[in-house]
Write a protein that holds these residues in place. Structure first.
Motif, PDB file in Angstrom:
ATOM      1  N   ILE A 420       0.837  -1.205   0.000  1.00 41.95           N
ATOM      2  CA  ILE A 420       0.000   0.000   0.000  1.00 41.95           C
ATOM      3  C   ILE A 420       0.868   1.251   0.000  1.00 41.95           C
ATOM      4  O   ILE A 420       0.620   2.202  -0.752  1.00 41.95           O
ATOM      5  CB  ILE A 420      -0.949  -0.013   1.213  1.00 41.95           C
ATOM      6  N   ALA A 421       1.907   1.259   0.836  1.00 48.36           N
ATOM      7  CA  ALA A 421       2.784   2.427   0.899  1.00 48.36           C
ATOM      8  C   ALA A 421       3.447   2.692  -0.451  1.00 48.36           C
ATOM      9  O   ALA A 421       3.507   3.843  -0.910  1.00 48.36           O
ATOM     10  CB  ALA A 421       3.847   2.215   1.984  1.00 48.36           C
ATOM     11  N   ASN A 422       3.944   1.651  -1.102  1.00 50.59           N
ATOM     12  CA  ASN A 422       4.589   1.842  -2.396  1.00 50.59           C
ATOM     13  C   ASN A 422       3.617   2.345  -3.449  1.00 50.59           C
ATOM     14  O   ASN A 422       3.955   3.212  -4.271  1.00 50.59           O
ATOM     15  CB  ASN A 422       5.213   0.525  -2.856  1.00 50.59           C
ATOM     16  N   LEU A 423       2.390   1.814  -3.456  1.00 49.13           N
ATOM     17  CA  LEU A 423       1.409   2.215  -4.458  1.00 49.13           C
ATOM     18  C   LEU A 423       0.873   3.612  -4.211  1.00 49.13           C
ATOM     19  O   LEU A 423       0.424   4.281  -5.139  1.00 49.13           O
ATOM     20  CB  LEU A 423       0.263   1.209  -4.496  1.00 49.13           C
ATOM     21  N   LEU A 424       0.892   4.064  -2.957  1.00 50.43           N
ATOM     22  CA  LEU A 424       0.414   5.403  -2.623  1.00 50.43           C
ATOM     23  C   LEU A 424       1.561   6.399  -2.511  1.00 50.43           C
ATOM     24  O   LEU A 424       1.373   7.501  -2.007  1.00 50.43           O
ATOM     25  CB  LEU A 424      -0.379   5.366  -1.318  1.00 50.43           C
ATOM     26  N   ASP A 425       2.763   5.997  -2.957  1.00 50.11           N
ATOM     27  CA  ASP A 425       3.912   6.899  -3.080  1.00 50.11           C
ATOM     28  C   ASP A 425       4.483   7.334  -1.746  1.00 50.11           C
ATOM     29  O   ASP A 425       5.032   8.426  -1.626  1.00 50.11           O
ATOM     30  CB  ASP A 425       3.546   8.122  -3.930  1.00 50.11           C
ATOM     31  N   PHE A 426       4.358   6.487  -0.724  1.00 49.72           N
ATOM     32  CA  PHE A 426       5.042   6.706   0.537  1.00 49.72           C
ATOM     33  C   PHE A 426       6.304   5.839   0.578  1.00 49.72           C
ATOM     34  O   PHE A 426       6.432   4.883  -0.189  1.00 49.72           O
ATOM     35  CB  PHE A 426       4.145   6.348   1.724  1.00 49.72           C
ATOM     36  N   ASN A 427       7.194   6.157   1.513  1.00 38.75           N
ATOM     37  CA  ASN A 427       8.403   5.366   1.665  1.00 38.75           C
ATOM     38  C   ASN A 427       8.085   4.137   2.496  1.00 38.75           C
ATOM     39  O   ASN A 427       7.700   4.233   3.664  1.00 38.75           O
ATOM     40  CB  ASN A 427       9.489   6.214   2.351  1.00 38.75           C
ATOM     41  N   ALA A 428       8.250   2.959   1.909  1.00 39.65           N
ATOM     42  CA  ALA A 428       7.899   1.720   2.596  1.00 39.65           C
ATOM     43  C   ALA A 428       8.791   1.460   3.796  1.00 39.65           C
ATOM     44  O   ALA A 428       8.381   0.773   4.742  1.00 39.65           O
ATOM     45  CB  ALA A 428       7.977   0.543   1.620  1.00 39.65           C
ATOM     46  N   ASP A 429      10.003   2.006   3.801  1.00 37.44           N
ATOM     47  CA  ASP A 429      10.918   1.770   4.907  1.00 37.44           C
ATOM     48  C   ASP A 429      10.351   2.347   6.205  1.00 37.44           C
ATOM     49  O   ASP A 429      10.482   1.745   7.276  1.00 37.44           O
ATOM     50  CB  ASP A 429      12.271   2.406   4.599  1.00 37.44           C
ATOM     51  N   VAL A 430       9.710   3.502   6.134  1.00 35.04           N
ATOM     52  CA  VAL A 430       9.101   4.106   7.323  1.00 35.04           C
ATOM     53  C   VAL A 430       7.966   3.234   7.834  1.00 35.04           C
ATOM     54  O   VAL A 430       7.810   3.023   9.046  1.00 35.04           O
ATOM     55  CB  VAL A 430       8.591   5.525   6.996  1.00 35.04           C
ATOM     56  N   ILE A 431       7.169   2.695   6.927  1.00 37.71           N
ATOM     57  CA  ILE A 431       6.039   1.854   7.312  1.00 37.71           C
ATOM     58  C   ILE A 431       6.519   0.563   7.966  1.00 37.71           C
ATOM     59  O   ILE A 431       5.959   0.101   8.965  1.00 37.71           O
ATOM     60  CB  ILE A 431       5.161   1.547   6.087  1.00 37.71           C
ATOM     61  N   MET A 432       7.573  -0.022   7.435  1.00 42.91           N
ATOM     62  CA  MET A 432       8.069  -1.290   7.982  1.00 42.91           C
ATOM     63  C   MET A 432       8.632  -1.123   9.395  1.00 42.91           C
ATOM     64  O   MET A 432       8.644  -2.087  10.174  1.00 42.91           O
ATOM     65  CB  MET A 432       9.132  -1.885   7.058  1.00 42.91           C
ATOM     66  N   ARG A 433       9.088   0.066   9.733  1.00 40.66           N
ATOM     67  CA  ARG A 433       9.646   0.280  11.073  1.00 40.66           C
ATOM     68  C   ARG A 433       8.565   0.449  12.133  1.00 40.66           C
ATOM     69  O   ARG A 433       8.867   0.449  13.329  1.00 40.66           O
ATOM     70  CB  ARG A 433      10.565   1.506  11.061  1.00 40.66           C
ATOM     71  N   LEU A 434       7.311   0.614  11.718  1.00 42.79           N
ATOM     72  CA  LEU A 434       6.223   0.775  12.671  1.00 42.79           C
ATOM     73  C   LEU A 434       5.825  -0.574  13.256  1.00 42.79           C
ATOM     74  O   LEU A 434       6.074  -1.630  12.668  1.00 42.79           O
ATOM     75  CB  LEU A 434       5.026   1.445  11.998  1.00 42.79           C
ATOM     76  N   GLY A 435       5.136  -0.532  14.392  1.00 45.99           N
ATOM     77  CA  GLY A 435       4.852  -1.741  15.143  1.00 45.99           C
ATOM     78  C   GLY A 435       3.933  -2.732  14.465  1.00 45.99           C
ATOM     79  O   GLY A 435       4.358  -3.722  13.879  1.00 45.99           O
ATOM     80  N   GLY A 436       2.623  -2.507  14.525  1.00 50.47           N
ATOM     81  CA  GLY A 436       1.668  -3.483  14.027  1.00 50.47           C
ATOM     82  C   GLY A 436       0.861  -2.951  12.861  1.00 50.47           C
ATOM     83  O   GLY A 436       1.077  -1.849  12.361  1.00 50.47           O
TER      84      GLY A 436
END
Length: 778
Positions: A420-436
């Motif tokens: 979802i992050a990649n398709l919505l143009d966010f950085n996936a690395d930030v999302i992966m560092r989040l908890g759940g």
């Protein structure tokens, strides 16, 4: 037999012939019975490598999910025992550790004839192909970055034979092949020696000690597929089906039914890739660039034949399948390619000529006609890319991503937020560092400025944290509750403001109940002044959110008006925590979300005994002029995620200086030449004193400006591409756009002015021709 029975029989036949029940259900929502009957003609059982018996009773298809503990990498032939080969693992890991992307090339040793895989670091100059495949087909490897030699040989053949669209192929200038966007200039012999590609099996480390590098490589996937020249789709079913001399609708049927179309990761790869080429047994096909809605695109060169004409009976089905593939690949997200180049801008012929048998059978005339009509939108793509930066497009992007991923499956459910992050143009690395999951989804949604109100209708799993009861509407992951882009809600001070249409068109209906509706499974609403009622079934969770103590009334928002449709609709129930009545009438309601619901129209005489026992509430319809604000709990120390400027990528070429020269130099120069011509035509037919030197100076000046404009145009193409490529870096932020942001904003504005100017000029010039054509056709 009723149409419904016929519909059910077709779906049952498709399941018998190897189609997944979930795929059949999803296609039934998009196509009619005739289209499904065409799909059902294809018996997939002889070509399939998996069965879908286990999918029954599951929310999504599970046939292609893999068991990592028992996964086996497959050879091309069942009895093959060739050795495994791969790139040097240390080199791959070193490239990823330094923030680079490893690219692979296949080399054959001239003396021994053995294959070896070389590794290079991707640069802005690199032209490469990204491989997209389904892991259940056996092209993965969980223990090593290697593949069987037979697979590598077949992959080499596929890559060398891949066709290019005309606008994506490098420019040939004698012995040179030039990709100016990437500043990639090679000789013909050199370019044929090495073809670079990226494949997750070979380029993402799998060893346990390289877990950090593996996560970093996964975060690079958005950049990998977006910057690739092409994405080559490998699907085991398609690879055994011949494609030459097949009808276009049949090929699209095979593509739509492929297992590749049902996976979440492949959806990301297809949506981000500029060109998706599907590999069949004897040819590779790019349907989007090979076809348009009306038939073939003449700018595309392929090694396969696809006879398709509006006169064929299958042409309407071809159009529907083409549109389905177009939307699935989100082609409108990544370029301004025309959906139907026959209706593009340029030289126009009357419809009676285009549809005539003589014209349709004359290949020369068709090529000449299409050559004068660009396959892409005009105005330097300004209108197209301006739409892509707007909030309505961002909402559409979220809705389409949600609805598509709700139908797809993935082996690891935690991967869905990275996609979802990649398709919505966010950085996936930030999302992966989040908890759940809840925190990841909350961060993504709160990074928008506008959201679809249909999020409140979601019946899937939601965030039920007790300390943030006002956020219990937040979903955890995409569910089967389909989202719609309208209406929207905008973030305001500690709330989300529902944006309703001010006109009388049917839309969201809001009812106000002047009491707090207690916890109940079902109840009825009686609108003041009407005899009919609305039957409401609530959809509540076991961990229902607490009701705020200040709640005084209840608000029910419905997606449609059940009194008009006499059917069912969905909605949500809210508790009112604040009312503004400055002049006696309600002007603003502040609400807290409780749960979604289903509502249906019900006449008074239709009520049965059980329903009569349900409580009935008298309600008032809230006018659209009333502001509805849904309160939420803010996230402490929250900063919106930076979003990559998708519309400012390598597919929009800057031309700001050329536009400035057009309006500031070229048009005044034309005016001066006209003035000089008038002076020359008047008696005594001679130049006034000093005119000739002035004319010479003007010609030289404008020649210099034209050369500078061309040079600037050529320079900004690779500069814009490099700036766009840097937006995928882990440390990129919106503040880092610097000159590029200002440049593209100005370029887009000037391009709009330029396009409107040419449209105005063309409308005035072509008006006499249109008038004469209309008289001839009467």
């Amino acid at each position: 037999m009723s149409p419904l029975q016929c519909f059910d029989d077709i779906r049952h036949l498709m399941i018998q012939r190897g189609w997944c029940p979930h795929q059949v259900r999803n296609l039934s929502d998009l196509l009619d019975s005739e289209d499904l009957e065409f799909l059902a003609e294809f018996d997939r059982t002889p070509y399939q490598t998996v069965t879908h018996g286990a999918c029954v009773g599951e929310p999504r298809c599970v046939a292609n999910n893999v068991d990592m503990l028992e996964y086996v990498t497959k050879h091309v032939e069942g009895g093959c025992r060739c050795e495994m080969i791969g790139p040097p693992p240390q080199t791959v890991q070193e490239i990823i550790a330094t923030g680079g992307v490893p690219l692979i090339s296949i080399r054959t040793d001239c003396q021994t004839g053995t294959l070896r895989l070389n590794v290079k670091t991707r640069t802005p100059r690199s032209r490469y192909i990204a491989i997209s495949h389904v892991w259940s087909d056996g092209l993965g490897n969980i223990v090593d970055n290697s593949l069987p030699t037979c697979q590598i040989k077949r992959l080499e053949r596929y890559i060398k034979d891949i066709p290019f669209a005309a606008d994506n192929a490098p420019l040939s200038a004698g012995p040179l092949r030039i990709d100016w966007q990437r500043l990639n200039i090679q000789s013909g012999s050199a370019s044929g020696d090495e073809v670079l590609f990226w494949m997750d099996t070979l380029c993402i480390p799998v060893s346990p000690e390289a877990a950090v590098l593996r996560a970093r490589a996964i975060n690079q996937m958005a950049s990998v597929y977006a910057a690739a020249v092409q994405v080559l789709v490998l699907d085991a079913e398609l690879q055994v089906i011949p494609a030459r001399w097949r009808e276009a609708a049949e090929l699209l049927r095979h593509i739509i039914g492929a297992n590749w179309m049902g996976r979440s990761w492949t959806f990301q790869e297809g949506a981000l890739g500029r060109e998706c080429v599907f590999q069949f047994a004897d040819a590779a096909i790019d349907p989007i660039h090979a076809y348009c809605l009306s038939g073939s695109r003449f700018t595309y060169h392929t090694n396969a034949s696809f006879p398709c004409s509006p006169s064929f009976q299958t042409h309407p089905i071809f159009q529907k399948l083409y549109m389905l593939l177009w939307c699935t690949l989100h082609q409108d997200w990544k370029s301004s390619l025309e959906l139907d180049e026959w209706s593009g801008s340029g030289l126009s012929l009357p419809d009676f000529i285009i549809k005539s048998t003589w014209f349709q059978s004359n290949e020369f005339m068709k090529r000449w006609y299409l050559a004068s009509r660009p396959s892409r939108k005009g105005g330097h793509d300004a209108a197209h890319f301006e739409h892509m930066t707007s909030d309505p497009f961002r909402v559409e992007q979220l809705v389409r991503t949600w609805n598509e991923l709700a139908r797809r499956s993935t082996t690891k459910s935690e991967d869905i937020h990275v996609i979802i992050a990649n398709l919505l143009d966010f950085n996936a690395d930030v999302i992966m560092r989040l908890g759940g999951k809840a925190e990841r989804m909350r961060t993504i949604l709160f990074s928008f400025r506008t959201l679809p109100f249909s999020l409140f209708y979601n019946t899937g799993p939601r965030d039920m944290q007790s300390y943030q009861y006002k956020n219990c509407w937040l979903p955890i992951e995409p569910s089967q509750s389909k989202m719609t882009p309208h209406p929207t809600m905008r973030f305001v001070e500690r709330g989300l403001l529902l944006e309703q249409d001010a006109d009388d068109t049917p839309g969201t209906i809001v009812f106000l109940i002047e009491s707090v509706v207690s916890r109940t499974i079902s109840f009825r609403i009686e609108e003041h002044g009407k005899e009919n009622m609305i039957w409401v079934n609530t959809i509540q969770d076991k961990n229902e959110s607490i009701s705020p103590s200040e709640a005084t009334m209840t608000c029910i928002v419905l997606e449609g008006d059940p009194f008009l449709s006499y059917g069912e609709t969905r909605g949500a129930l809210f508790h009112i925590v604040g009312v503004q009545r400055p002049h006696g009438s309600v002007q603003e309601l502040r609400m807290v979300y409780k749960y979604p619901l289903q509502a249906s129209w019900q006449a008074s005489a239709m009520a049965v005994q059980d329903e009569l026992l349900a409580p009935t509430y008298l309600s008032l319809r809230v006018p659209k002029s009333c502001r509805l604000v849904v309160e939420y709990d803010p996230i402490p120390n929250f900063n919106r995620l930076p979003r990559r400027p998708i519309s400012l990528g390598p597919f929009q070429n800057g031309n700001i200086l050329a536009q400035i020269s057009l309006f500031c130099f070229i048009l005044p120069a034309v005016g001066c030449l006209i003035a000089f011509g008038i002076l020359k035509a008047r008696s005594p037919h001679s130049w006034p004193a000093g005119t000739k030197p002035l004319l010479i100076i003007g010609v030289v000046l404008y020649a210099i400006v034209a050369v500078l404009a061309v040079l600037w145009y050529l320079i900004t193409i690779p500069l814009a591409y490099r700036a766009w490529l840097r937006s995928f870096d882990r440390d990129w932020s919106e503040a880092g756009r610097s000159w590029w942001s200002w440049y593209v904003t100005a370029d887009r504005g000037l391009a709009n002015v330029e396009q409107r100017t040419w449209d105005w000029i063309w409308s005035r010039v072509s008006q006499p021709f249109k008038s004469s054509t209309s008289r001839l056709t009467r």
